[in-house]
Design a protein around this motif. Structure first.
Motif, mmCIF file in Angstrom:
data_model
loop_
_atom_site.group_PDB
_atom_site.id
_atom_site.type_symbol
_atom_site.label_atom_id
_atom_site.label_comp_id
_atom_site.label_asym_id
_atom_site.label_seq_id
_atom_site.Cartn_x
_atom_site.Cartn_y
_atom_site.Cartn_z
ATOM 1 N N MET A 61 -18.975 24.882 -11.396
ATOM 2 C CA MET A 61 -19.783 23.818 -10.799
ATOM 3 C C MET A 61 -18.876 22.593 -10.633
ATOM 4 O O MET A 61 -18.619 21.863 -11.574
ATOM 5 C CB MET A 61 -20.955 23.509 -11.734
ATOM 6 N N HIS A 63 -19.325 19.949 -8.785
ATOM 7 C CA HIS A 63 -19.984 18.699 -8.408
ATOM 8 C C HIS A 63 -21.418 18.708 -8.923
ATOM 9 O O HIS A 63 -22.041 19.756 -8.927
ATOM 10 C CB HIS A 63 -19.962 18.615 -6.873
ATOM 11 N N PRO A 64 -21.951 17.553 -9.366
ATOM 12 C CA PRO A 64 -23.282 17.568 -9.976
ATOM 13 C C PRO A 64 -24.368 18.166 -9.074
ATOM 14 O O PRO A 64 -25.252 18.844 -9.562
ATOM 15 C CB PRO A 64 -23.569 16.101 -10.258
ATOM 16 N N PHE A 65 -24.318 17.898 -7.801
ATOM 17 C CA PHE A 65 -25.448 18.329 -6.978
ATOM 18 C C PHE A 65 -25.077 19.300 -5.880
ATOM 19 O O PHE A 65 -25.932 19.696 -5.102
ATOM 20 C CB PHE A 65 -26.207 17.123 -6.420
ATOM 21 N N SER A 67 -23.959 19.104 -3.179
ATOM 22 C CA SER A 67 -24.516 18.699 -1.892
ATOM 23 C C SER A 67 -23.575 19.154 -0.780
ATOM 24 O O SER A 67 -22.380 19.303 -0.975
ATOM 25 C CB SER A 67 -24.673 17.190 -1.844
ATOM 26 N N ARG A 70 -22.016 15.627 4.432
ATOM 27 C CA ARG A 70 -22.902 14.942 5.362
ATOM 28 C C ARG A 70 -22.025 14.402 6.483
ATOM 29 O O ARG A 70 -21.066 13.682 6.234
ATOM 30 C CB ARG A 70 -23.603 13.807 4.635
ATOM 31 N N THR B 203 -28.010 8.014 -12.142
ATOM 32 C CA THR B 203 -27.757 9.373 -11.660
ATOM 33 C C THR B 203 -26.596 9.351 -10.670
ATOM 34 O O THR B 203 -26.478 8.423 -9.860
ATOM 35 C CB THR B 203 -29.014 9.893 -10.926
ATOM 36 N N TYR B 204 -25.760 10.401 -10.742
ATOM 37 C CA TYR B 204 -24.666 10.510 -9.772
ATOM 38 C C TYR B 204 -25.249 10.455 -8.352
ATOM 39 O O TYR B 204 -26.202 11.159 -8.040
ATOM 40 C CB TYR B 204 -23.914 11.826 -9.974
ATOM 41 N N ILE B 242 -28.766 5.096 -0.083
ATOM 42 C CA ILE B 242 -27.751 5.805 0.691
ATOM 43 C C ILE B 242 -26.773 4.819 1.342
ATOM 44 O O ILE B 242 -27.133 3.706 1.699
ATOM 45 C CB ILE B 242 -28.427 6.700 1.752
ATOM 46 N N THR B 248 -21.291 10.968 -0.818
ATOM 47 C CA THR B 248 -21.918 11.531 -2.014
ATOM 48 C C THR B 248 -23.119 10.704 -2.482
ATOM 49 O O THR B 248 -23.725 11.033 -3.503
ATOM 50 C CB THR B 248 -20.916 11.659 -3.186
ATOM 51 N N THR B 249 -23.460 9.650 -1.762
ATOM 52 C CA THR B 249 -24.690 8.943 -2.153
ATOM 53 C C THR B 249 -25.876 9.834 -1.808
ATOM 54 O O THR B 249 -25.884 10.523 -0.792
ATOM 55 C CB THR B 249 -24.872 7.584 -1.434
ATOM 56 N N LYS B 397 -25.200 21.646 -17.814
ATOM 57 C CA LYS B 397 -26.307 21.232 -16.936
ATOM 58 C C LYS B 397 -27.549 22.077 -17.205
ATOM 59 O O LYS B 397 -28.670 21.553 -17.291
ATOM 60 C CB LYS B 397 -25.850 21.370 -15.473
ATOM 61 N N ILE B 443 -21.088 14.716 -16.887
ATOM 62 C CA ILE B 443 -20.767 16.098 -16.529
ATOM 63 C C ILE B 443 -21.950 16.731 -15.794
ATOM 64 O O ILE B 443 -21.782 17.429 -14.794
ATOM 65 C CB ILE B 443 -20.394 16.899 -17.802
ATOM 66 N N ALA B 444 -23.170 16.427 -16.254
ATOM 67 C CA ALA B 444 -24.361 16.989 -15.613
ATOM 68 C C ALA B 444 -24.864 16.119 -14.464
ATOM 69 O O ALA B 444 -25.747 16.541 -13.717
ATOM 70 C CB ALA B 444 -25.470 17.164 -16.653
ATOM 71 N N GLY B 445 -24.346 14.903 -14.340
ATOM 72 C CA GLY B 445 -24.743 14.022 -13.241
ATOM 73 C C GLY B 445 -26.101 13.372 -13.419
ATOM 74 O O GLY B 445 -26.683 12.857 -12.468
ATOM 75 N N ALA B 473 -31.838 14.061 -13.517
ATOM 76 C CA ALA B 473 -31.354 13.409 -12.302
ATOM 77 C C ALA B 473 -32.503 12.741 -11.536
ATOM 78 O O ALA B 473 -33.576 13.332 -11.387
ATOM 79 C CB ALA B 473 -30.664 14.445 -11.424
ATOM 80 N N PHE B 474 -32.246 11.523 -11.107
ATOM 81 C CA PHE B 474 -33.174 10.726 -10.298
ATOM 82 C C PHE B 474 -34.476 10.392 -11.030
ATOM 83 O O PHE B 474 -35.474 10.069 -10.405
ATOM 84 C CB PHE B 474 -33.440 11.409 -8.944
#
Lengths: 107, 501
Positions: A61, A63-65, A67, A70, B203-204, B242, B248-249, B397, B443-445, B473-474
């Motif tokens: 993993m 990256h955290p998300f 994603s 974009r 949060t990341y 954003i 990455t936002t 995570k 590490i987990a964001g 997260a969030f």
């Protein structure tokens, strides 16, 4: 690819540290190589605890998300001006960054 | 308490930023007097504390006067109108320099402002100055700074924590209304704990990293360092959302937490990871966590025990991922385009220029981490270290996700100890181990906040202790509302701290 990083860690040599410094573009004084070797070996020794974690079937993993990239709209935007780009340059000749000679005679 | 100058942080005013902002808006006070007051405290204390590397006094006073003139004219004031805010020196500002407390960037002037700074300024905040830090945000003590060590306002023989050392010390020392820091493995939360303030790692992806000098790109987040939980909510509201310049936002609207932060959460479930209550914690630290749990129980919350078995492995995971990313990010400092350039002797080549510039420009800890990262990414070792760490990252995570099925927030210590003395962790590995409770958040964001929750007495000095809350997260709304419940229950607002002195 070593099967067991422990053995490599234990064997971290001053030659390896010197090689890594070169890869990292660092000029480490010969007198300090051993100090770095000891410190890096201690950290690598600690990190070896990762080997004890059961990771069967676990995907990396990065990256955290995770994603997706974009994409920005395909519209030109103003970048930094040449003056702004050069204002922190350590050496400038006209509108250019000045660097030492890269190619030897005859290259 | 022997010397008030050493033991009375925030002696300028017991108010938090929200209260100061309201006082300006209602005409009870002026932005100029607040700003002048904080500049006076800074002038008095910064020589000893060394929180600021640069202070923009004239700029700050002028900006404050503009706010006062708007207020007198009855114009609507933005949410942070006239509030003097300190900026960590790895966040780009067109005002002054952006040095990362490194010789490498000692004369660097940013041609642009970071998005977070732009948004703070848009909200009326006054950029008051740049704060000292561990070089390139690599450190947990504030000792590794080109501009000298930062000192803890509660006890100047001790460190303020790091790497956002100056930001924490400036807020605790009453030198600014609030600050921003950056957090890659605890660099906001641990100094917040050591200095008795609130520190939020969002949060990341919550806050744009545009203009934040990159260290570990998959871990770094900017966040607020404040006197109260509601101040942290207010600053997150202003900075989040954003940003086209940082892909990455998260594609989410800015938060609106200042509106909800005072609302307690009915039926809150607080999880205490068994692994966080280690015997290695100082007694007062574990006691502060128990007292916080008792306070939650008294508020009707449920306390549950949860398991995070990989807590200890977090440090190892972090010290693979962060140096690996750092070795790549810091490759840009080559002495060519910006930053320190070494003087060459005749006949020396380009390689020597790169290597000498970097070794002259970076301090020992930065070079250590670059070598560590380079080694672990080098041929033959990548799978054994980097790939393995990324696999463990997923497991960490997953453990958090599992824990959050049983609770809404996690409660534990921010750091195993209160502030330590200078040189106490001179061994790099010992310093790394101080981050055991904070690295896994990055590490987990996910998000985490440290809030003041007590004191430990050492040599007649009161040293703050923080407790950390984490949420998924969030989930900052849940995180900060839970933090506010605890803050209110413990009466650890800054005013109460001063009253206790």
């Amino acid at each position: 690819m070593p099967d067991n990083p422990h053995s490599k860690t234990a064997a971290l040599t001053t030659a390896q540290v010197a090689h890594v410094a070169k890869l990292a573009r660092l000029e480490v004084a010969p007198g300090r190589i051993e100090e770095y070797r000891t410190q890096l070996a201690a950290v690598l020794g600690h990190i070896a605890q990762l080997d004890a974690v059961d990771l069967a079937g676990v995907e990396p993993m990065a990256h955290p998300f995770e994603s997706h990239n974009r994409l920005a709209a395909d519209i030109p935007v103003e970048g930094l001006s040449i003056e702004a780009v050069l204002m922190n340059a350590p050496a400038v000749e006209g509108r250019f960054l000045a660097v030492p000679k890269v190619l030897a005679e005859g290259d | 308490m022997t010397s008030p100058t050493h033991t009375t942080p925030v002696h300028n005013t017991p108010s938090d930023m929200t209260a100061l902002r309201d006082a300006v808006a209602t005409g009870t006070t002026t932005a100029e007097s607040i700003c002048a007051g904080m500049l006076a405290v800074t002038a008095e204390r910064n020589t000893e504390i060394n929180a600021f590397h640069e202070v923009f006094a004239e700029h700050a006073l002028e900006a404050a006067r503009r706010v006062d003139s708007d207020a007198r004219a009855g114009r609507p004031l933005p949410p942070l109108a006239g509030m003097p805010i300190a900026i960590k020196d790895n966040v780009a500002t067109t005002l002054g320099r952006t040095t990362c407390s490194s010789r490498m960037l000692e004369n660097y002037r940013s041609p642009f402002d970071a998005t977070a700074v732009e948004r703070l300024a848009h909200a009326g905040a006054v950029v008051m100055g740049k704060t000292n830090m561990d070089e390139f945000a690599m450190g947990s003590s504030g000792e590794h700074c080109k501009w000298g060590p930062v000192r803890n306002p509660w006890d100047s023989t001790r460190v303020p924590g790091g790497s956002s050392a100056g930001s924490a010390a400036a807020v605790a020392g009453g030198m600014c209304a609030a600050a921003i820091g950056s957090d890659t493995g605890g660099s906001i939360r641990q100094p917040a704990s050591f200095c008795g303030i609130v520190g939020l790692k969002p949060t990341y992806g919550r806050i744009s990293r545009w203009g934040l000098v990159a260290f570990g790109s998959s871990l770094d987040q900017i966040g607020p360092m404040t006197r109260s939980v509601r101040d942290a909510a207010l600053m997150l509201d202003v900075m989040s959302g954003i940003d086209e310049r940082d892909s990455t936002t998260a594609d989410r609207p800015p938060t609106e937490l200042a509106k909800t932060v005072e609302r307690p959460i009915e039926g809150l479930r607080v999880g205490i990871p068994r692994q966080y209550m280690s015997d290695a914690n100082d007694t007062e630290v574990s006691a502060a966590v128990h007292a916080a749990a008792d306070a939650y129980r008294a508020l009707g919350a449920t306390i549950v025990s949860v398991e995070l078995p990989l807590t200890d492995v977090g440090i190892s995971t972090y010290y693979v991922i962060a140096p690996a990313e750092a070795s790549s990010n810091l490759a840009r400092y080559d002495g060519i385009r910006y930053g320190h350039r070494a003087q060459l002797q005749p006949g020396e080549d380009l390689f020597t220029l790169y290597a000498r510039s970097r070794s002259e420009g970076f301090g020992p800890e930065v070079q250590r981490r670059i070598m560590l990262g380079t080694y672990m990414l080098s041929s033959g070792y990548y799978d054994a270290y980097y790939k393995r760490a990324l696999q463990v990252r997923r497991r960490i995570k997953q453990e958090f996700d599992q824990a959050f099925t049983a609770c809404d927030v996690l409660l534990g210590p921010t750091a195993p100890t209160p502030a330590f003395g200078f040189g106490a962790n001179s061994d790099p590995l010992a310093m790394y181990l101080c981050d055991v409770y904070t690295v896994n958040t990055n590490i987990a964001g996910i998000c985490g906040v440290s809030i003041p929750a007590g004191f430990a007495e050492r040599n007649g000095k009161h040293l703050p202790i923080g407790v950390q809350l984490q949420a998924n997260a969030f989930e900052e709304d849940r995180l900060l509302r839970a933090a506010r419940m605890l803050e209110r229950a413990l009466a650890t607002t800054t005013g109460a701290h001063v009253a206790r002195m």
